[in-house]
Design a protein around this motif. Sequence first.
Motif, PDB file in Angstrom:
ATOM      1  N   ALA A 108     -39.804  23.048  -3.148  1.00  0.00           N
ATOM      2  CA  ALA A 108     -39.088  24.168  -3.757  1.00  0.00           C
ATOM      3  C   ALA A 108     -37.605  24.144  -3.405  1.00  0.00           C
ATOM      4  CB  ALA A 108     -39.714  25.491  -3.310  1.00  0.00           C
ATOM      5  N   ALA A 109     -37.265  23.648  -2.217  1.00  0.00           N
ATOM      6  CA  ALA A 109     -35.852  23.565  -1.838  1.00  0.00           C
ATOM      7  C   ALA A 109     -35.104  22.608  -2.759  1.00  0.00           C
ATOM      8  CB  ALA A 109     -35.730  23.113  -0.378  1.00  0.00           C
ATOM      9  N   LEU A 110     -35.767  21.507  -3.140  1.00  0.00           N
ATOM     10  CA  LEU A 110     -35.145  20.570  -4.078  1.00  0.00           C
ATOM     11  C   LEU A 110     -34.917  21.250  -5.429  1.00  0.00           C
ATOM     12  CD1 LEU A 110     -34.207  17.732  -4.881  1.00  0.00           C
ATOM     13  CD2 LEU A 110     -36.589  17.198  -5.453  1.00  0.00           C
ATOM     14  N   LEU A 111     -35.882  22.068  -5.866  1.00  0.00           N
ATOM     15  CA  LEU A 111     -35.707  22.795  -7.130  1.00  0.00           C
ATOM     16  C   LEU A 111     -34.503  23.732  -7.051  1.00  0.00           C
ATOM     17  CD1 LEU A 111     -36.576  23.707  -9.930  1.00  0.00           C
ATOM     18  CD2 LEU A 111     -38.209  25.269  -8.846  1.00  0.00           C
ATOM     19  N   GLY A 112     -34.351  24.425  -5.921  1.00  0.00           N
ATOM     20  CA  GLY A 112     -33.201  25.309  -5.768  1.00  0.00           C
ATOM     21  C   GLY A 112     -31.885  24.552  -5.808  1.00  0.00           C
ATOM     22  N   THR A 113     -31.863  23.387  -5.171  1.00  0.00           N
ATOM     23  CA  THR A 113     -30.633  22.573  -5.172  1.00  0.00           C
ATOM     24  C   THR A 113     -30.283  22.110  -6.587  1.00  0.00           C
ATOM     25  OG1 THR A 113     -31.169  21.788  -2.956  1.00  0.00           O
ATOM     26  CG2 THR A 113     -29.551  20.521  -4.207  1.00  0.00           C
ATOM     27  N   GLN A 114     -31.291  21.673  -7.340  1.00  0.00           N
ATOM     28  CA  GLN A 114     -31.018  21.183  -8.689  1.00  0.00           C
ATOM     29  C   GLN A 114     -30.649  22.324  -9.638  1.00  0.00           C
ATOM     30  OE1 GLN A 114     -30.691  17.960  -9.003  1.00  0.00           O
ATOM     31  NE2 GLN A 114     -31.266  17.924  -6.826  1.00  0.00           N
ATOM     32  N   MET A 115     -31.251  23.507  -9.431  1.00  0.00           N
ATOM     33  CA  MET A 115     -30.870  24.650 -10.259  1.00  0.00           C
ATOM     34  C   MET A 115     -29.414  25.037  -9.990  1.00  0.00           C
ATOM     35  SD  MET A 115     -33.069  25.636 -12.436  1.00  0.00           S
ATOM     36  CE  MET A 115     -32.301  27.207 -12.817  1.00  0.00           C
ATOM     37  N   ALA A 116     -28.987  24.910  -8.750  1.00  0.00           N
ATOM     38  CA  ALA A 116     -27.582  25.187  -8.440  1.00  0.00           C
ATOM     39  C   ALA A 116     -26.672  24.196  -9.165  1.00  0.00           C
ATOM     40  CB  ALA A 116     -27.368  25.122  -6.925  1.00  0.00           C
ATOM     41  N   ARG A 117     -27.071  22.912  -9.194  1.00  0.00           N
ATOM     42  CA  ARG A 117     -26.275  21.911  -9.931  1.00  0.00           C
ATOM     43  C   ARG A 117     -26.215  22.275 -11.412  1.00  0.00           C
ATOM     44  NH1 ARG A 117     -28.515  16.067  -9.294  1.00  0.00           N
ATOM     45  NH2 ARG A 117     -26.682  15.630 -10.596  1.00  0.00           N
ATOM     46  N   LEU A 118     -27.395  22.652 -11.958  1.00  0.00           N
ATOM     47  CA  LEU A 118     -27.445  22.970 -13.385  1.00  0.00           C
ATOM     48  C   LEU A 118     -26.583  24.194 -13.712  1.00  0.00           C
ATOM     49  CD1 LEU A 118     -28.678  22.470 -16.188  1.00  0.00           C
ATOM     50  CD2 LEU A 118     -30.594  23.940 -15.523  1.00  0.00           C
ATOM     51  N   SER A 119     -26.627  25.201 -12.855  1.00  0.00           N
ATOM     52  CA  SER A 119     -25.845  26.412 -13.136  1.00  0.00           C
ATOM     53  C   SER A 119     -24.350  26.144 -13.085  1.00  0.00           C
ATOM     54  CB  SER A 119     -26.227  27.512 -12.150  1.00  0.00           C
ATOM     55  OG  SER A 119     -25.818  27.167 -10.835  1.00  0.00           O
ATOM     56  N   ARG A 120     -23.943  25.157 -12.273  1.00  0.00           N
ATOM     57  CA  ARG A 120     -22.517  24.823 -12.221  1.00  0.00           C
ATOM     58  C   ARG A 120     -22.078  24.064 -13.470  1.00  0.00           C
ATOM     59  NH1 ARG A 120     -23.734  23.841  -6.649  1.00  0.00           N
ATOM     60  NH2 ARG A 120     -24.021  21.609  -7.046  1.00  0.00           N
ATOM     61  N   LEU A 121     -22.987  23.292 -14.063  1.00  0.00           N
ATOM     62  CA  LEU A 121     -22.634  22.515 -15.249  1.00  0.00           C
ATOM     63  C   LEU A 121     -22.762  23.326 -16.538  1.00  0.00           C
ATOM     64  CD1 LEU A 121     -24.394  19.105 -14.467  1.00  0.00           C
ATOM     65  CD2 LEU A 121     -21.931  19.509 -14.647  1.00  0.00           C
ATOM     66  N   ALA A 122     -23.817  24.140 -16.627  1.00  0.00           N
ATOM     67  CA  ALA A 122     -24.129  24.824 -17.879  1.00  0.00           C
ATOM     68  C   ALA A 122     -23.291  26.086 -18.051  1.00  0.00           C
ATOM     69  CB  ALA A 122     -25.614  25.183 -17.922  1.00  0.00           C
ATOM     70  N   HIS A 123     -23.171  26.510 -19.290  1.00  0.00           N
ATOM     71  CA  HIS A 123     -22.496  27.777 -19.586  1.00  0.00           C
ATOM     72  C   HIS A 123     -23.358  28.940 -19.100  1.00  0.00           C
ATOM     73  CE1 HIS A 123     -20.482  30.943 -21.794  1.00  0.00           C
ATOM     74  NE2 HIS A 123     -21.601  31.220 -22.447  1.00  0.00           N
ATOM     75  N   ARG A 124     -24.653  28.921 -19.454  1.00  0.00           N
ATOM     76  CA  ARG A 124     -25.610  29.910 -18.982  1.00  0.00           C
ATOM     77  C   ARG A 124     -26.948  29.217 -18.759  1.00  0.00           C
ATOM     78  NH1 ARG A 124     -23.919  35.096 -19.309  1.00  0.00           N
ATOM     79  NH2 ARG A 124     -25.989  35.904 -18.819  1.00  0.00           N
ATOM     80  N   THR A 125     -27.714  29.721 -17.810  1.00  0.00           N
ATOM     81  CA  THR A 125     -29.075  29.228 -17.586  1.00  0.00           C
ATOM     82  C   THR A 125     -30.053  30.368 -17.853  1.00  0.00           C
ATOM     83  OG1 THR A 125     -28.923  29.755 -15.236  1.00  0.00           O
ATOM     84  CG2 THR A 125     -28.402  27.498 -15.889  1.00  0.00           C
TER      85      THR A 125
END
Length: 379
Positions: free
Chosen positions: A305-322
């Motif tokens: 789950a920690a890896l999922l949180g890290t990748q979601m943080a990456r995605l939120s920085r790249l995307a306009h909205r998640t």
Amino acid sequence: MPTGARDITETMLGFVRALRAGGVRSGTGRARAFFDALDALDVTDPEAVYWAGRLTLCSGPADLRRYDACFAYYFSADPLRPAARTPPVTVLRPVMWPSGRDRTRGEDDPDPQHLAAASDAEVLRSRDIATLTEGERAEVARLLGLLATRRPHRRTHRTAPARRGRLDHPRTLRATLRQGGEPLRLLRRDRTTRPRRVVLLIDVSGSMSPYADALLRLAHAVARGHPGHTEVFSVGTRLTRLTREMRVRDPDVALAAAGAAIPDWSGGTRLGVELKEFLDVYGQRGMARGSLAVIASDGWERGDAALLGTQMARLSRLAHRTVWANPHKAQPGYEPLTAGMRAALPHVDDFVSGHSLDALEELATAVIGGRVKRGGAGA
């Protein structure tokens, strides 16, 4: 009644019945108007009969083609052979209607069964997809196939002539010089817009199997309404790109192609690993940058789950909205207690349900279309 008049009446009644069988929704009121018009016309004149029926029995553009085909067939000298070749007309009938139901009743001929069917349709829209019967699922799939989605746009730094916006001094000055130095009109410019990319990641694991078909149909509707700017992936134990399959126009053919391409139907869930693969392989190429990223999953993460949180943080920085759509969110008393949801939610802009037809339509038109009604992750 004279024999000739009775024959004409029966002939015209047969024509109205043939129209109804062909899908023209001519109710009793329209049929009565048709016969009133025939009383004032010469019924031996085919052109008069044609226009009397066309003007009284058809209620919309879709009826006109069916009317022309039926008129040509019914009044043809050889009734076994149509006078002109016409394309076949497919009449869709909701599956919740009782078998043998007369689907051709119009709005001017209401009856309790028709009203009950409409009420059933309204109830069906709000029911959880996981609780539907096979017939009701087929009806929901048909309605999702008719879904029209709005296209999200983003404003660019480029400007173009517009009716509103900032004053365009060079164009205004040139126009003034052409008019002999008299400033008759102030010209303006405004920023242009471009379509925003939509990326959908659909969880097809075992816990999401009751919703996977409807979510993939939603993805197909978005891809159909937003061609060239929609990317679709399935996630489970493997990341599978489905963009090419989703571009097929027919939803059933597209879903069949997607089913053949997905190797991990009803398997486990490793969202963290697959989201990292998506960002490493596709996100670095710019697919996620500035996009609207939609993840449809219940968050039952079997991996780290920690890896999922890290990748979601990456995605939120790249995307306009998640946006995260969790079908279980609509259940009474639901709380995001799973490790996957707790790790992902801090990086989610919109947390929605997507459990019913109404919820999926709202997700498509309001959230993906850019008119966000809900709040952030806590909504």
